[in-house]
Write a protein that holds these residues in place. Sequence first.
Motif, PDB file in Angstrom:
ATOM      1  N   TRP A 160       0.807  -1.222   0.000  1.00  0.00           N
ATOM      2  CA  TRP A 160       0.000   0.000   0.000  1.00  0.00           C
ATOM      3  C   TRP A 160       0.841   1.274   0.000  1.00  0.00           C
ATOM      4  O   TRP A 160       0.340   2.347  -0.325  1.00  0.00           O
ATOM      5  CB  TRP A 160      -0.998   0.012   1.150  1.00  0.00           C
ATOM      6  CG  TRP A 160      -0.405  -0.043   2.524  1.00  0.00           C
ATOM      7  CD1 TRP A 160      -0.212  -1.158   3.282  1.00  0.00           C
ATOM      8  CD2 TRP A 160       0.087   1.053   3.295  1.00  0.00           C
ATOM      9  NE1 TRP A 160       0.366  -0.823   4.475  1.00  0.00           N
ATOM     10  CE2 TRP A 160       0.563   0.528   4.514  1.00  0.00           C
ATOM     11  CE3 TRP A 160       0.178   2.421   3.091  1.00  0.00           C
ATOM     12  CZ2 TRP A 160       1.125   1.314   5.510  1.00  0.00           C
ATOM     13  CZ3 TRP A 160       0.733   3.210   4.085  1.00  0.00           C
ATOM     14  CH2 TRP A 160       1.195   2.662   5.279  1.00  0.00           C
ATOM     15  N   VAL A 161       2.120   1.194   0.344  1.00  0.00           N
ATOM     16  CA  VAL A 161       2.982   2.380   0.364  1.00  0.00           C
ATOM     17  C   VAL A 161       3.213   2.907  -1.060  1.00  0.00           C
ATOM     18  O   VAL A 161       3.240   4.117  -1.279  1.00  0.00           O
ATOM     19  CB  VAL A 161       4.323   2.067   1.064  1.00  0.00           C
ATOM     20  CG1 VAL A 161       5.308   3.206   0.902  1.00  0.00           C
ATOM     21  CG2 VAL A 161       4.089   1.766   2.538  1.00  0.00           C
ATOM     22  N   ALA A 162       3.356   1.998  -2.023  1.00  0.00           N
ATOM     23  CA  ALA A 162       3.646   2.410  -3.404  1.00  0.00           C
ATOM     24  C   ALA A 162       2.540   3.288  -3.998  1.00  0.00           C
ATOM     25  O   ALA A 162       2.825   4.385  -4.486  1.00  0.00           O
ATOM     26  CB  ALA A 162       3.906   1.187  -4.271  1.00  0.00           C
ATOM     27  N   PRO A 163       1.269   2.865  -3.966  1.00  0.00           N
ATOM     28  CA  PRO A 163       0.219   3.757  -4.493  1.00  0.00           C
ATOM     29  C   PRO A 163       0.104   5.068  -3.711  1.00  0.00           C
ATOM     30  O   PRO A 163      -0.200   6.109  -4.281  1.00  0.00           O
ATOM     31  CB  PRO A 163      -1.065   2.938  -4.359  1.00  0.00           C
ATOM     32  CG  PRO A 163      -0.633   1.532  -4.253  1.00  0.00           C
ATOM     33  CD  PRO A 163       0.723   1.551  -3.626  1.00  0.00           C
ATOM     34  N   LEU A 164       0.392   5.019  -2.421  1.00  0.00           N
ATOM     35  CA  LEU A 164       0.357   6.229  -1.616  1.00  0.00           C
ATOM     36  C   LEU A 164       1.418   7.230  -2.093  1.00  0.00           C
ATOM     37  O   LEU A 164       1.169   8.431  -2.136  1.00  0.00           O
ATOM     38  CB  LEU A 164       0.577   5.870  -0.146  1.00  0.00           C
ATOM     39  CG  LEU A 164       0.342   6.974   0.869  1.00  0.00           C
ATOM     40  CD1 LEU A 164      -1.130   7.369   0.871  1.00  0.00           C
ATOM     41  CD2 LEU A 164       0.758   6.498   2.252  1.00  0.00           C
ATOM     42  N   LEU A 165       2.588   6.728  -2.485  1.00  0.00           N
ATOM     43  CA  LEU A 165       3.650   7.598  -2.997  1.00  0.00           C
ATOM     44  C   LEU A 165       3.330   8.153  -4.385  1.00  0.00           C
ATOM     45  O   LEU A 165       3.857   9.185  -4.780  1.00  0.00           O
ATOM     46  CB  LEU A 165       4.980   6.846  -3.036  1.00  0.00           C
ATOM     47  CG  LEU A 165       5.660   6.617  -1.691  1.00  0.00           C
ATOM     48  CD1 LEU A 165       6.848   5.693  -1.853  1.00  0.00           C
ATOM     49  CD2 LEU A 165       6.081   7.935  -1.077  1.00  0.00           C
ATOM     50  N   LEU A 166       2.480   7.471  -5.128  1.00  0.00           N
ATOM     51  CA  LEU A 166       2.096   7.945  -6.465  1.00  0.00           C
ATOM     52  C   LEU A 166       1.192   9.184  -6.401  1.00  0.00           C
ATOM     53  O   LEU A 166       1.248  10.034  -7.293  1.00  0.00           O
ATOM     54  CB  LEU A 166       1.364   6.846  -7.237  1.00  0.00           C
ATOM     55  CG  LEU A 166       2.175   5.628  -7.639  1.00  0.00           C
ATOM     56  CD1 LEU A 166       1.249   4.572  -8.240  1.00  0.00           C
ATOM     57  CD2 LEU A 166       3.264   5.986  -8.609  1.00  0.00           C
TER      58      LEU A 166
END
Length: 188
Positions: A160-166
Motif C-alpha cells: 500500500w505504500v507504493a500507491p500512496l507515494l504515487l
Amino acid sequence: MTTERVLAACRSNWEYRGIDEASVREMLDELEAHLQDAAAAGRSAQDVVGKDVRTFAAAWARARAPLSRRVLRMAGSVSYVLGVLLLFAHLIGRSTELDVTADRIVYWAVLAAVTVFWQLRRGRLGLRRSWGVALLAGLPALLLTRHFVGDQPLLTLPLWVAPLLLLPGLPFILADVRAKRAKPPVGH
C-alpha cells in the motif's frame, strides 16, 4: 555548442528544476527563435546563452517559476518515481511486502545522482548511457555497500505504500501529459 545541444541541456535543466511541461515548451520556442536569429546574424549559440548553459537555464528557471512552486513540483515528481519503482519491485518480487536494504538504497541514490548530474550538464542520457551508468556507477556502489554493510533488511514496506507515494505526483504528471498532447515537441 550546437543549437540542439543548447536546447536539450536547457530542457533537462528546466525539467529537473520543476518547470511544468507547457512552460518548458514555451521557453524552448522562445530560445529556439533567439538562437535562429543569432545564427542568421552570424552569431553562435554561445553568444546567446553565454559560456555556461546551465547557469543560463537556471537563471531563466528562477525568473519563470518561484522556488516554492518548483520545490512542490519536484517533491511530487520524486514521490511519484519512488512509487513507480516500488510497484515494479513488488511486481518483480511477486510479494505484498518488500525488504529495503542499504545496498538497494545506495544503488538507486548513486544512479539518481549521476543521472541528474549528467542530464543537467549534457541533456538526455539515453538508453545505452543509462545502462552504462547502472553498470559503471550503480553496480560497484551496490557491491561495496553489500560487502561493508551486508544485505540485512533495514525495513519492510507493504504494498500500500507504493500507491500512496504515487498520489502527490499525479497532478503534475497529468498536467505534463496534457501539455505534451497539446503541442508537438520542439526541434523534433
